[in-house]
Design a protein around this motif. Structure first.
Motif, PDB file in Angstrom:
ATOM      1  N   GLU A 195       0.826  -1.220   0.000  1.00 20.70           N
ATOM      2  CA  GLU A 195       0.000   0.000   0.000  1.00 20.70           C
ATOM      3  C   GLU A 195       0.856   1.265   0.000  1.00 20.70           C
ATOM      4  N   SER A 196       2.040   1.204   0.572  1.00 20.22           N
ATOM      5  CA  SER A 196       2.922   2.379   0.646  1.00 20.22           C
ATOM      6  C   SER A 196       3.967   2.394  -0.484  1.00 20.22           C
ATOM      7  N   PHE A 197       3.750   1.631  -1.541  1.00 18.67           N
ATOM      8  CA  PHE A 197       4.689   1.499  -2.650  1.00 18.67           C
ATOM      9  C   PHE A 197       5.041   2.852  -3.278  1.00 18.67           C
ATOM     10  N   VAL A 198       6.340   2.994  -3.643  1.00 22.42           N
ATOM     11  CA  VAL A 198       6.839   4.178  -4.354  1.00 22.42           C
ATOM     12  C   VAL A 198       7.743   3.717  -5.491  1.00 22.42           C
ATOM     13  N   PHE A 199       7.510   4.257  -6.691  1.00 19.76           N
ATOM     14  CA  PHE A 199       8.346   3.986  -7.860  1.00 19.76           C
ATOM     15  C   PHE A 199       9.229   5.213  -8.089  1.00 19.76           C
ATOM     16  N   HIS A 200      10.555   5.011  -8.082  1.00 19.44           N
ATOM     17  CA  HIS A 200      11.529   6.073  -8.294  1.00 19.44           C
ATOM     18  C   HIS A 200      12.104   5.919  -9.700  1.00 19.44           C
ATOM     19  N   TYR A 201      12.146   7.016 -10.445  1.00 21.07           N
ATOM     20  CA  TYR A 201      12.620   6.949 -11.820  1.00 21.07           C
ATOM     21  C   TYR A 201      13.280   8.276 -12.206  1.00 21.07           C
ATOM     22  N   TYR A 202      13.982   8.245 -13.340  1.00 20.92           N
ATOM     23  CA  TYR A 202      14.595   9.459 -13.865  1.00 20.92           C
ATOM     24  C   TYR A 202      13.681  10.027 -14.938  1.00 20.92           C
TER      25      TYR A 202
ATOM     26  N   VAL B 269      13.378  12.068 -17.939  1.00 16.66           N
ATOM     27  CA  VAL B 269      14.281  12.590 -18.968  1.00 16.66           C
ATOM     28  C   VAL B 269      13.873  14.002 -19.374  1.00 16.66           C
ATOM     29  N   ARG B 270      12.583  14.246 -19.517  1.00 17.13           N
ATOM     30  CA  ARG B 270      12.110  15.577 -19.933  1.00 17.13           C
ATOM     31  C   ARG B 270      12.469  16.660 -18.925  1.00 17.13           C
ATOM     32  N   GLN B 271      12.350  16.338 -17.646  1.00 13.88           N
ATOM     33  CA  GLN B 271      12.648  17.311 -16.596  1.00 13.88           C
ATOM     34  C   GLN B 271      14.129  17.315 -16.201  1.00 13.88           C
ATOM     35  N   GLY B 272      14.849  16.269 -16.591  1.00 11.01           N
ATOM     36  CA  GLY B 272      16.269  16.176 -16.261  1.00 11.01           C
ATOM     37  C   GLY B 272      16.521  15.972 -14.783  1.00 11.01           C
ATOM     38  N   ARG B 273      15.631  15.208 -14.123  1.00  6.98           N
ATOM     39  CA  ARG B 273      15.791  14.982 -12.683  1.00  6.98           C
ATOM     40  C   ARG B 273      15.115  13.675 -12.274  1.00  6.98           C
ATOM     41  N   PHE B 274      15.465  13.233 -11.085  1.00 12.40           N
ATOM     42  CA  PHE B 274      14.808  12.055 -10.523  1.00 12.40           C
ATOM     43  C   PHE B 274      13.450  12.461  -9.964  1.00 12.40           C
ATOM     44  N   ASP B 275      12.490  11.562 -10.082  1.00 14.71           N
ATOM     45  CA  ASP B 275      11.140  11.818  -9.585  1.00 14.71           C
ATOM     46  C   ASP B 275      10.596  10.520  -9.011  1.00 14.71           C
ATOM     47  N   ARG B 276       9.356  10.556  -8.548  1.00 14.29           N
ATOM     48  CA  ARG B 276       8.749   9.350  -7.988  1.00 14.29           C
ATOM     49  C   ARG B 276       7.248   9.373  -8.222  1.00 14.29           C
ATOM     50  N   MET B 277       6.680   8.174  -8.177  1.00  9.16           N
ATOM     51  CA  MET B 277       5.240   7.977  -8.283  1.00  9.16           C
ATOM     52  C   MET B 277       4.814   7.126  -7.112  1.00  9.16           C
ATOM     53  N   PHE B 278       3.712   7.495  -6.510  1.00  7.17           N
ATOM     54  CA  PHE B 278       3.168   6.666  -5.443  1.00  7.17           C
ATOM     55  C   PHE B 278       2.236   5.617  -6.042  1.00  7.17           C
ATOM     56  N   ARG B 279       1.803   4.688  -5.240  1.00  3.46           N
ATOM     57  CA  ARG B 279       1.089   3.487  -5.690  1.00  3.46           C
ATOM     58  C   ARG B 279      -0.056   3.788  -6.662  1.00  3.46           C
TER      59      ARG B 279
ATOM     60  N   ARG C 247       5.612  -8.331  -0.920  1.00  2.00           N
ATOM     61  CA  ARG C 247       5.175  -7.250  -1.798  1.00  2.00           C
ATOM     62  C   ARG C 247       6.292  -6.211  -1.893  1.00  2.00           C
ATOM     63  N   LEU C 248       6.244  -5.422  -2.961  1.00  2.00           N
ATOM     64  CA  LEU C 248       7.248  -4.389  -3.184  1.00  2.00           C
ATOM     65  C   LEU C 248       6.898  -3.133  -2.401  1.00  2.00           C
ATOM     66  N   LEU C 249       7.871  -2.625  -1.664  1.00  2.00           N
ATOM     67  CA  LEU C 249       7.736  -1.330  -0.983  1.00  2.00           C
ATOM     68  C   LEU C 249       8.200  -0.201  -1.891  1.00  2.00           C
ATOM     69  N   ALA C 250       9.272  -0.457  -2.645  1.00  2.00           N
ATOM     70  CA  ALA C 250       9.841   0.573  -3.519  1.00  2.00           C
ATOM     71  C   ALA C 250      10.541  -0.097  -4.692  1.00  2.00           C
ATOM     72  N   TRP C 251      10.597   0.680  -5.773  1.00  2.00           N
ATOM     73  CA  TRP C 251      11.270   0.242  -6.993  1.00  2.00           C
ATOM     74  C   TRP C 251      12.040   1.445  -7.525  1.00  2.00           C
ATOM     75  N   TRP C 252      13.352   1.284  -7.686  1.00  2.00           N
ATOM     76  CA  TRP C 252      14.199   2.293  -8.303  1.00  2.00           C
ATOM     77  C   TRP C 252      14.570   1.782  -9.674  1.00  2.00           C
ATOM     78  N   ASP C 253      14.266   2.549 -10.697  1.00  2.00           N
ATOM     79  CA  ASP C 253      14.575   2.185 -12.068  1.00  2.00           C
ATOM     80  C   ASP C 253      15.988   2.640 -12.357  1.00  2.00           C
ATOM     81  N   ASP C 254      16.944   1.727 -12.388  1.00  2.00           N
ATOM     82  CA  ASP C 254      18.353   2.040 -12.604  1.00  2.00           C
ATOM     83  C   ASP C 254      18.783   1.549 -13.978  1.00  2.00           C
ATOM     84  N   PHE C 255      18.774   2.453 -14.948  1.00  2.00           N
ATOM     85  CA  PHE C 255      19.192   2.059 -16.305  1.00  2.00           C
ATOM     86  C   PHE C 255      20.668   2.118 -16.458  1.00  2.00           C
TER      87      PHE C 255
END
Length: 135
Positions: free
Chosen positions: A37-44, A46-56, A127-135
């Protein structure tokens, strides 16, 4: 990862199997069941040129849109730790790193690394608590 059938998610390997199958079958309900329920997706961004996140909730909407946009999706995990199918300890795992290949329709494959934080919840399922997209 073994057979291509749904898991009870009582191990980390079972969670990863269900996650990949939810993409392959474009199954939003099964995907949602992989996320805490508290899941957070962390990603880069590209358009904004910064790291951001999305909640569940935002992630579920975005992933549902992805599932509807492609008639063929294939997610493959690579380099799964050998202990994943047996891991069922009562703990939070803060840094599970898995290499992936993701095919979306006729687009070139996406390859990268997913870094997960995983928890075993009170129902005994991982279950996943967080996911960091590391390309």
């Amino acid at each position: 990862m073994g057979a291509r059938t749904w898991s009870d998610q009582m191990t980390v390997g079972g969670l990863l199997r269900n996650f990949a199958l939810s993409y392959d079958y474009r199954d939003s309900l099964r995907y949602a069941d992989c996320l805490a329920e508290s899941f957070v997706f962390h990603y880069y961004d590209v358009r904004q040129g910064r790291f951001d996140r999305m909640f569940r909730e935002t992630d579920l909407k975005a992933t549902g849109g992805l599932f509807r946009s492609f008639s063929h999706i294939d997610l493959e995990w690579n380099d799964i730790p050998p202990w994943a199918d047996d891991y069922s300890a009562e703990a939070v795992m803060d840094s599970l790193i898995v290499r992936f290949n993701l095919v979306l329709g006729d687009e070139p494959p996406l390859m990268g690394y997913a870094r997960f934080s995983v928890t075993k919840e009170t129902d005994g399922r991982f279950r996943l608590l967080a996911w960091w997209d590391d390309f």
